[in-house]
Design an enzyme around this catalytic site. Structure first.
Site, mmCIF file in Angstrom:
data_model
loop_
_atom_site.group_PDB
_atom_site.id
_atom_site.type_symbol
_atom_site.label_atom_id
_atom_site.label_comp_id
_atom_site.label_asym_id
_atom_site.label_seq_id
_atom_site.Cartn_x
_atom_site.Cartn_y
_atom_site.Cartn_z
ATOM 1 C CG ASP A 16 -0.177 -0.117 2.543
ATOM 2 O OD1 ASP A 16 0.995 -0.558 2.534
ATOM 3 O OD2 ASP A 16 -0.744 0.243 3.590
ATOM 4 C CG ASP A 21 4.247 0.104 1.505
ATOM 5 O OD1 ASP A 21 3.773 -1.036 1.610
ATOM 6 O OD2 ASP A 21 3.983 1.020 2.296
ATOM 7 C CG ASN A 46 0.721 3.115 4.339
ATOM 8 O OD1 ASN A 46 0.529 3.000 5.549
ATOM 9 N ND2 ASN A 46 1.686 2.468 3.704
ATOM 10 C CB THR A 133 5.084 -4.094 2.546
ATOM 11 O OG1 THR A 133 4.698 -3.657 1.231
ATOM 12 C CG2 THR A 133 6.334 -4.949 2.451
ATOM 13 C CG PHE A 174 -1.696 1.122 9.523
ATOM 14 C CD1 PHE A 174 -2.784 1.936 9.776
ATOM 15 C CD2 PHE A 174 -1.455 0.719 8.210
ATOM 16 C CE1 PHE A 174 -3.629 2.352 8.747
ATOM 17 C CE2 PHE A 174 -2.291 1.128 7.183
ATOM 18 C CZ PHE A 174 -3.375 1.949 7.448
ATOM 19 C CG ASN A 175 0.786 -2.978 7.244
ATOM 20 O OD1 ASN A 175 0.226 -1.985 6.782
ATOM 21 N ND2 ASN A 175 2.051 -3.255 7.020
ATOM 22 C CG HIS A 248 7.876 0.054 9.869
ATOM 23 N ND1 HIS A 248 8.081 -0.376 11.160
ATOM 24 C CD2 HIS A 248 7.516 1.363 9.956
ATOM 25 C CE1 HIS A 248 7.845 0.624 12.001
ATOM 26 N NE2 HIS A 248 7.506 1.683 11.297
ATOM 27 C CG ASP A 249 6.421 -1.525 4.469
ATOM 28 O OD1 ASP A 249 6.048 -2.264 5.402
ATOM 29 O OD2 ASP A 249 5.715 -0.608 4.015
#
Length: 319
Positions: A16, A21, A46, A133, A174-175, A248-249
């Site tokens: 997203d 990402d 996102n 992701t 969040f994900n 993160h991703d």
């Protein structure tokens, strides 16, 4: 089904974008020795699906020749059950808050992302890794429509959840929170899962010094990545008191390229789908107290210097 590992590894990048990402996908596209990107599949998250799809196309344009010929497919525009949510406060209204971004060179394919996932996996049974992701809506839909897909995938690598704290709520990352029902379907499907949650991704921080090293690569990919991470850093300073944003991703993608970057631990992971304070939490049985079989390999530590070195080296290859 587990086939002999192909080289380079065929991967589908589902996400997203969203600034991290986009950086993750640039890392994958710049690593053709290790991974062969079959396609990008966009999902809500996102920002809305229209923007995540466009941002996928922008990312390919940023990658130059490395992105040539890689198709983009739009997928689910909302979670399976609950209303959609976004993280525009963290990623900006566009999802890619940077100047001088290229225009997409083409449009998305007409085929739905879920149909592409099924077709691509069936075309190389046991070989394809799906790197997710974002919210797992596209993946869960594919599994619901084709219940044999979990056995046909090599693995799902997911940036999501946490063994501990959340970021969108005190309990939920969040994900996972954006579609906990989808996350539950994937984790209960029997597919091999490697999970990279907040507990490990918050160990990989884009400090000002690291952002400056990206900026001085002297190419557009480095400059844009530095600008995105500078925007990101402001949120992390305000919310967490950190010197920069967590990568993160990109860490999930890096762990596909270099599996030894993270220490992994087998765990049983459940997702809380009951409304309440823990809605969207990934409940990770760190110590095996439930006696339930592990359904995921969960990252617990990372060699963040080696990770950032890989990211820097690969982004330097791009225009």
């Amino acid at each position: 089904m587990r086939a002999v590992t192909a080289s380079p590894l065929p991967v589908i990048l589902d996400g997203d974008p969203g600034l991290d990402d986009a950086i993750a996908w640039l890392l994958a596209l710049a690593s053709p020795e290790e991974v062969r990107v079959l396609g990008l599949t966009a999902v809500h998250g996102n920002v809305g699906l229209d923007r995540t799809t466009r941002n996928a196309l922008v990312t390919l344009a940023l990658a130059g020749e490395a992105g040539a010929g890689v198709p983009v497919y739009a997928g689910a525009n909302r979670p399976l059950i609950r209303p959609a949510m976004t993280a525009a406060a963290v990623h900006g209204e566009s999802g890619l808050p940077a100047s001088g971004l290229p225009e997409p060179g083409r449009g998305a394919e007409s085929e739905h992302a879920v149909d592409f996932i099924s077709r691509a996996v069936r075309g190389q049974p046991g070989e394809v890794t799906l790197v997710a992701t974002g919210p797992l809506t596209n993946v869960a839909l594919a599994f619901r429509l084709a219940p044999d897909l979990p056995e046909l995938l090599r693995e799902v690598v997911w940036m999501g959840g946490s063994t501990g704290q959340g970021n969108r709520t005190p309990a939920a990352e969040f994900n996972a929170l954006a579609d906990p029902h989808a996350a539950r379907i994937v984790l209960e499907s029997g597919v091999r899962v490697r999970m990279f949650g907040l507990n490990v991704t918050m160990q990989a921080v884009a400090t000002p010094e690291r952002v400056e090293r990206l900026r001085t690569l002297g190419n557009r990919a480095g400059r844009v990545s530095a600008e995105l991470l500078t925007f990101y850093a402001g949120i992390y300073r305000e919310r967490y008191g950190m010197t920069g944003g967590a990568l993160h991703d990109p860490l999930a993608v890096a762990a596909v390229i270099r599996p030894g970057l993270c220490e992994m631990r087998p765990m049983n992971v459940q997702v809380e789908t009951q409304e309440g304070l823990n809605f969207g939490r990934t409940v990770c049985d760190l110590y095996g107290v439930t006696g339930q079989a592990a359904n995921a390999e969960v990252a617990v530590t990372v060699d963040d210097e080696a990770f950032f070195g890989l990211l820097l080296e690969r982004l330097a290859r791009l225009p």
